[in-house]
Design a protein around this motif. Sequence first.
Motif, PDB file in Angstrom:
ATOM      1  N   THR A  43       0.825  -1.208   0.000  1.00 26.72           N
ATOM      2  CA  THR A  43       0.000   0.000   0.000  1.00 26.72           C
ATOM      3  C   THR A  43       0.861   1.260   0.000  1.00 26.72           C
ATOM      4  OG1 THR A  43      -1.702  -1.202   1.216  1.00 26.72           O
ATOM      5  CG2 THR A  43      -1.883   1.193   1.196  1.00 26.72           C
TER       6      THR A  43
ATOM      7  N   ARG B 122      -1.351   5.664  -6.800  1.00 27.59           N
ATOM      8  CA  ARG B 122      -2.743   5.543  -7.258  1.00 27.59           C
ATOM      9  C   ARG B 122      -2.774   5.428  -8.772  1.00 27.59           C
ATOM     10  NH1 ARG B 122      -5.915   9.515  -3.144  1.00 27.59           N
ATOM     11  NH2 ARG B 122      -5.564   8.162  -1.365  1.00 27.59           N
TER      12      ARG B 122
ATOM     13  N   GLU C 157      -8.760  -0.746  -9.434  1.00 25.99           N
ATOM     14  CA  GLU C 157      -8.845  -0.089  -8.124  1.00 25.99           C
ATOM     15  C   GLU C 157      -8.051   1.219  -8.166  1.00 25.99           C
ATOM     16  OE1 GLU C 157     -10.539   0.853  -5.336  1.00 25.99           O
ATOM     17  OE2 GLU C 157     -10.894  -1.292  -5.325  1.00 25.99           O
TER      18      GLU C 157
ATOM     19  N   ASP D 139      -8.197   3.989  -6.637  1.00 31.18           N
ATOM     20  CA  ASP D 139      -7.924   4.710  -5.396  1.00 31.18           C
ATOM     21  C   ASP D 139      -6.889   4.021  -4.514  1.00 31.18           C
ATOM     22  OD1 ASP D 139      -9.739   6.734  -6.020  1.00 31.18           O
ATOM     23  OD2 ASP D 139     -11.409   5.627  -5.132  1.00 31.18           O
ATOM     24  N   PHE D 140      -6.410   2.838  -4.931  1.00 36.46           N
ATOM     25  CA  PHE D 140      -5.445   2.098  -4.113  1.00 36.46           C
ATOM     26  C   PHE D 140      -4.053   2.701  -4.262  1.00 36.46           C
ATOM     27  CE2 PHE D 140      -2.184  -1.174  -3.656  1.00 36.46           C
ATOM     28  CZ  PHE D 140      -2.464  -1.644  -2.384  1.00 36.46           C
TER      29      PHE D 140
ATOM     30  N   GLU E 165      -6.210   6.087   6.209  1.00 36.14           N
ATOM     31  CA  GLU E 165      -7.401   5.800   5.398  1.00 36.14           C
ATOM     32  C   GLU E 165      -7.115   4.690   4.389  1.00 36.14           C
ATOM     33  OE1 GLU E 165     -11.170   5.708   4.036  1.00 36.14           O
ATOM     34  OE2 GLU E 165     -10.453   6.751   5.811  1.00 36.14           O
ATOM     35  N   GLN E 166      -5.932   4.711   3.775  1.00 30.39           N
ATOM     36  CA  GLN E 166      -5.553   3.633   2.853  1.00 30.39           C
ATOM     37  C   GLN E 166      -5.512   2.292   3.579  1.00 30.39           C
ATOM     38  OE1 GLN E 166      -4.503   3.384  -0.624  1.00 30.39           O
ATOM     39  NE2 GLN E 166      -5.821   5.179  -0.627  1.00 30.39           N
TER      40      GLN E 166
ATOM     41  N   LYS F 287      -7.139   1.481   6.298  1.00 29.27           N
ATOM     42  CA  LYS F 287      -8.517   1.127   6.669  1.00 29.27           C
ATOM     43  C   LYS F 287      -9.261   0.513   5.483  1.00 29.27           C
ATOM     44  CE  LYS F 287     -12.675   3.283   8.532  1.00 29.27           C
ATOM     45  NZ  LYS F 287     -13.275   4.555   8.944  1.00 29.27           N
ATOM     46  N   ARG F 288      -9.052   1.055   4.295  1.00 28.65           N
ATOM     47  CA  ARG F 288      -9.767   0.581   3.115  1.00 28.65           C
ATOM     48  C   ARG F 288      -9.157  -0.661   2.481  1.00 28.65           C
ATOM     49  NH1 ARG F 288     -10.757   4.828  -1.314  1.00 28.65           N
ATOM     50  NH2 ARG F 288     -11.982   3.087  -2.123  1.00 28.65           N
ATOM     51  N   PHE F 289      -7.822  -0.760   2.474  1.00 35.53           N
ATOM     52  CA  PHE F 289      -7.172  -1.771   1.634  1.00 35.53           C
ATOM     53  C   PHE F 289      -6.275  -2.762   2.374  1.00 35.53           C
ATOM     54  CE2 PHE F 289      -7.852   1.971  -1.154  1.00 35.53           C
ATOM     55  CZ  PHE F 289      -8.734   1.389  -2.043  1.00 35.53           C
TER      56      PHE F 289
END
Length: 118
Positions: free
Chosen positions: A34, A39, A45, A47-48, A72-73, A75-77
């Motif tokens: 990550t 991006r 994907e 937004d990754f 946030e990254q 948390k999401r990925f």
Amino acid sequence: MDFYVKTIGDPNYDPYKVHSESEVAQLIGQIETTLFTNRGEVLGEPDFGCNLEDLVYSLGYNEVQIQGIVNEQFKRFVPLAAKFNVEVLVSFYRGEVRDIAQIDVTIDSKYQVGVYIN
């Protein structure tokens, strides 16, 4: 199961391993992926990825904003980040050519991933 992502020269590199069995090793692999992905580099994907170079030098974010974006990254990925206590600390230091950013990710107060961008 995650693929074994250590490369020759990494501490405790094992040339005979194909996948990681430890959840902490899997988490570290997910964190590194990550952090070091920009991006738009992952098909399907957009937004990754953290875009660390852009965050630090192009867009003028401060330490707290960068920490928020990295968190946030995660948390999401990074699904395993919810299972462990993952803390992100961003610091800036004055360099000779340009400033240096240090991003430290600490897992359960035991393991640390550090990134220096200069």
